[in-house]
Design a protein around this motif. Structure first.
Motif, PDB file in Angstrom:
ATOM      1  N   LYS A  75       8.622 -59.283 -73.330  1.00 39.22           N
ATOM      2  CA  LYS A  75       7.775 -59.150 -71.914  1.00 39.22           C
ATOM      3  C   LYS A  75       8.502 -57.848 -71.420  1.00 39.22           C
ATOM      4  N   THR A  76       7.870 -56.871 -70.892  1.00 38.99           N
ATOM      5  CA  THR A  76       8.418 -55.761 -70.170  1.00 38.99           C
ATOM      6  C   THR A  76       8.388 -56.168 -68.684  1.00 38.99           C
ATOM      7  N   ALA A  77       9.464 -55.757 -67.974  1.00 32.89           N
ATOM      8  CA  ALA A  77       9.579 -56.085 -66.684  1.00 32.89           C
ATOM      9  C   ALA A  77       8.350 -55.071 -65.978  1.00 32.89           C
ATOM     10  N   GLY A  78       7.739 -54.162 -66.407  1.00 33.76           N
ATOM     11  CA  GLY A  78       6.933 -53.371 -65.733  1.00 33.76           C
ATOM     12  C   GLY A  78       6.858 -52.045 -65.612  1.00 33.76           C
ATOM     13  N   ILE A  79       6.699 -51.253 -65.115  1.00 30.77           N
ATOM     14  CA  ILE A  79       6.655 -49.527 -64.932  1.00 30.77           C
ATOM     15  C   ILE A  79       7.948 -49.139 -64.692  1.00 30.77           C
ATOM     16  N   HIS A  80       8.502 -48.163 -65.729  1.00 30.02           N
ATOM     17  CA  HIS A  80       9.536 -47.520 -65.723  1.00 30.02           C
ATOM     18  C   HIS A  80       9.209 -46.313 -64.875  1.00 30.02           C
ATOM     19  N   HIS A  81       8.261 -45.319 -65.300  1.00 32.13           N
ATOM     20  CA  HIS A  81       8.099 -44.188 -64.506  1.00 32.13           C
ATOM     21  C   HIS A  81       6.581 -43.676 -64.848  1.00 32.13           C
ATOM     22  N   ILE A  82       5.948 -42.951 -64.131  1.00 37.34           N
ATOM     23  CA  ILE A  82       4.736 -42.438 -64.275  1.00 37.34           C
ATOM     24  C   ILE A  82       4.874 -40.781 -64.376  1.00 37.34           C
ATOM     25  N   THR A  83       4.317 -39.910 -65.124  1.00 32.42           N
ATOM     26  CA  THR A  83       4.403 -38.422 -65.357  1.00 32.42           C
ATOM     27  C   THR A  83       3.077 -38.111 -65.168  1.00 32.42           C
ATOM     28  N   ALA A  84       3.013 -36.995 -64.191  1.00 35.29           N
ATOM     29  CA  ALA A  84       1.926 -36.272 -63.815  1.00 35.29           C
ATOM     30  C   ALA A  84       1.988 -34.926 -64.053  1.00 35.29           C
ATOM     31  N   ILE A  85       0.597 -34.042 -64.070  1.00 35.41           N
ATOM     32  CA  ILE A  85       0.734 -32.776 -64.244  1.00 35.41           C
ATOM     33  C   ILE A  85       0.072 -32.224 -62.876  1.00 35.41           C
ATOM     34  N   VAL A  86       0.843 -31.142 -62.064  1.00 33.21           N
ATOM     35  CA  VAL A  86       0.469 -30.816 -60.741  1.00 33.21           C
ATOM     36  C   VAL A  86       0.590 -29.348 -60.837  1.00 33.21           C
ATOM     37  N   GLY A  87       0.384 -28.807 -59.610  1.00 29.70           N
ATOM     38  CA  GLY A  87       0.259 -27.268 -59.462  1.00 29.70           C
ATOM     39  C   GLY A  87       1.589 -26.654 -58.941  1.00 29.70           C
ATOM     40  N   GLY A 108      -5.698 -43.928 -63.821  1.00 33.74           N
ATOM     41  CA  GLY A 108      -6.666 -43.415 -62.719  1.00 33.74           C
ATOM     42  C   GLY A 108      -6.155 -43.383 -61.134  1.00 33.74           C
ATOM     43  N   ILE A 109      -5.390 -44.065 -60.894  1.00 31.69           N
ATOM     44  CA  ILE A 109      -4.882 -44.517 -59.556  1.00 31.69           C
ATOM     45  C   ILE A 109      -3.271 -44.906 -59.591  1.00 31.69           C
ATOM     46  N   LEU A 119      -4.561 -48.311 -48.775  1.00 30.05           N
ATOM     47  CA  LEU A 119      -4.517 -47.240 -47.941  1.00 30.05           C
ATOM     48  C   LEU A 119      -4.640 -45.992 -49.111  1.00 30.05           C
ATOM     49  N   SER A 120      -5.775 -45.420 -49.392  1.00 33.99           N
ATOM     50  CA  SER A 120      -5.953 -44.655 -50.448  1.00 33.99           C
ATOM     51  C   SER A 120      -6.218 -43.181 -49.955  1.00 33.99           C
ATOM     52  N   PHE A 121      -5.630 -42.046 -50.835  1.00 31.93           N
ATOM     53  CA  PHE A 121      -5.730 -40.707 -50.505  1.00 31.93           C
ATOM     54  C   PHE A 121      -5.250 -39.908 -51.907  1.00 31.93           C
ATOM     55  N   THR A 122      -5.354 -38.607 -51.663  1.00 30.87           N
ATOM     56  CA  THR A 122      -4.962 -38.088 -52.850  1.00 30.87           C
ATOM     57  C   THR A 122      -3.992 -36.900 -52.515  1.00 30.87           C
ATOM     58  N   ASP A 123      -3.172 -36.359 -53.450  1.00 32.93           N
ATOM     59  CA  ASP A 123      -2.082 -35.422 -53.130  1.00 32.93           C
ATOM     60  C   ASP A 123      -2.688 -34.128 -52.954  1.00 32.93           C
ATOM     61  N   PRO A 124      -1.908 -33.129 -52.886  1.00 34.08           N
ATOM     62  CA  PRO A 124      -2.556 -31.668 -52.781  1.00 34.08           C
ATOM     63  C   PRO A 124      -3.179 -31.119 -54.164  1.00 34.08           C
ATOM     64  N   HIS A 125      -2.943 -31.805 -55.088  1.00 31.49           N
ATOM     65  CA  HIS A 125      -3.528 -31.318 -56.240  1.00 31.49           C
ATOM     66  C   HIS A 125      -4.309 -32.254 -57.076  1.00 31.49           C
ATOM     67  N   GLY A 126      -4.863 -33.384 -56.406  1.00 26.22           N
ATOM     68  CA  GLY A 126      -5.942 -34.135 -56.768  1.00 26.22           C
ATOM     69  C   GLY A 126      -5.565 -35.657 -57.342  1.00 26.22           C
ATOM     70  N   LEU A 127      -4.190 -35.905 -57.556  1.00 30.36           N
ATOM     71  CA  LEU A 127      -3.775 -37.058 -58.080  1.00 30.36           C
ATOM     72  C   LEU A 127      -4.367 -38.458 -56.980  1.00 30.36           C
ATOM     73  N   VAL A 181      -4.247 -29.928 -64.134  1.00 33.65           N
ATOM     74  CA  VAL A 181      -3.782 -30.025 -62.745  1.00 33.65           C
ATOM     75  C   VAL A 181      -4.306 -31.345 -62.177  1.00 33.65           C
ATOM     76  N   GLY A 182      -3.500 -32.197 -61.750  1.00 36.44           N
ATOM     77  CA  GLY A 182      -4.058 -33.459 -60.973  1.00 36.44           C
ATOM     78  C   GLY A 182      -4.468 -34.718 -61.704  1.00 36.44           C
ATOM     79  N   ILE A 183      -3.811 -34.705 -63.063  1.00 33.79           N
ATOM     80  CA  ILE A 183      -4.026 -36.051 -63.734  1.00 33.79           C
ATOM     81  C   ILE A 183      -2.752 -36.456 -64.022  1.00 33.79           C
ATOM     82  N   VAL A 184      -2.689 -37.872 -64.305  1.00 29.85           N
ATOM     83  CA  VAL A 184      -1.710 -38.647 -65.055  1.00 29.85           C
ATOM     84  C   VAL A 184      -1.500 -38.151 -66.575  1.00 29.85           C
ATOM     85  N   HIS A 185      -0.266 -37.687 -67.128  1.00 27.87           N
ATOM     86  CA  HIS A 185      -0.147 -37.752 -68.478  1.00 27.87           C
ATOM     87  C   HIS A 185       0.273 -38.844 -69.145  1.00 27.87           C
TER      88      HIS A 185
END
Length: 312
Positions: free
Chosen positions: A3-15, A79-80, A115-123, A211-215
């Motif tokens: 069993k994994t403890a969960g998320i280690h990290h998330i990597t995304a592409i931005v501007g 996606g989120i 509370l939902s929002f997006t970062d400046p590059h669309g994530l 830009v604006g997606i999780v890799h």
């Protein structure tokens, strides 16, 4: 079963990297724990943001491509990305988003208010109150340890084959299915943070890189031995897994699951303070040994980026 403890990290592409730093450090109050380069593309930064110590489960990392085309969020991606904040602080974060002119909405899911929002590059990002998880002692501007983001609450996965992705998370990664609601299946790992995964049960168009997606999303392995055990288990379940790759701050293996999402399994150690002190993490450009000879050239070509207190 492993069993994994969960998320280690998330990597995304931005501007633009400065816009990235201003948002995640200046607005959200995360610490830039490492400023380095993409080991496969040293002309691009790899920026890491997390809690004070850069603990697994708190780290979001970015490849900033200042002039790249916009990507498209869709199937085959995270996606989120959801962050956990202390109970009773959602109103603080609403006020903070208003202060910086960031549009947001609120909605309920599985009995929790997001509370939902997006970062400046669309994530796509969310904040949700959670009891679990240690307070983040990193303070910047008006954000204190009583209000600071603790780390990941979890993530919502957009899969091209949701049933198979869910099956993988349950039967291979060791998460527990705990509910279904509104075209989502919710799973939970045993960790205190980065432990809630929602899988969207309906499909849409496939996502497009840009830009604006999780890799990719990375899951936690306790150490190198545990990672090799994970590699064996994933391979035995029919997935092609990469050799172990040394990422300096953790070791990594990768595979693409049936729903087309790129999964990584990363080791908790050694962490981010082994090539600079805990107190100075993120303050200077750190390069892996193979690129140190190109430091002068890289420092001239990389766009300058700094952490700024936007409340001043």
């Amino acid at each position: 079963m492993k069993k994994t403890a969960g998320i280690h990290h998330i990597t995304a592409i931005v501007g633009h990297p400065q816009e990235n730093a201003d948002f995640y450090a200046g607005v959200l109050g995360l610490r830039m724990v490492k400023k380095t380069v993409n080991f496969d593309d040293p002309g691009t930064y790899h920026l890491y943001f997390g809690n004070e110590d850069g603990n697994p489960g708190t780290i979001i990392t970015f490849f900033p491509w200042a002039d790249a085309q916009q990507g498209k969020i869709g199937d085959g991606q995270v996606g989120i990305t959801s962050y956990a904040v202390p109970v009773g602080t959602l109103s603080f974060w609403e006020d903070r988003l208003k202060k910086f002119g960031i549009p947001y909405s609120t909605h309920k899911r599985f009995g929790e208010t997001y509370l939902s929002f997006t970062d400046p590059h669309g994530l796509k990002l969310e904040l949700v109150e959670r009891e679990n998880g240690e307070k983040n002692a990193w303070n910047i501007g008006e954000i204190t340890s009583d209000t600071a983001i603790k780390g990941f609450a979890g993530a919502t996965l957009y899969s091209s084959q949701p049933a198979k992705t869910t099956e993988l998370l349950e039967d291979v990664m060791g998460l527990e299915r705990i509910g279904e609601q509104d075209n989502l299946v919710r799973l939970r790992s045993y960790g205190d943070i980065g432990n809630i995964i929602d899988v969207k049960t309906t499909t849409n168009e496939r996502g497009q890189t840009g830009v604006g997606i999780v890799h990719h999303i990375a899951w936690r392995a306790k150490d190198d031995k545990d990672q090799l055990d994970w590699k064996k288990q994933v391979q035995q379940n029919g997935f092609m897994v990469t050799p172990v790759k040394d990422r300096n701050y953790f070791n990594a293996i990768y595979f693409r699951e049936h729903g087309e999402i790129l999964f990584e399994i990363a080791t908790d150690p050694p962490g981010f303070a082994h090539d600079e002190s805990q107190e100075t993490m993120g303050s200077t450009l750190k390069l892996p040994d193979q690129y140190e000879q190109y430091r002068e050239r890289l420092e001239k070509t990389l766009i300058p980026v700094e952490v700024r207190n936007l409340d001043e």
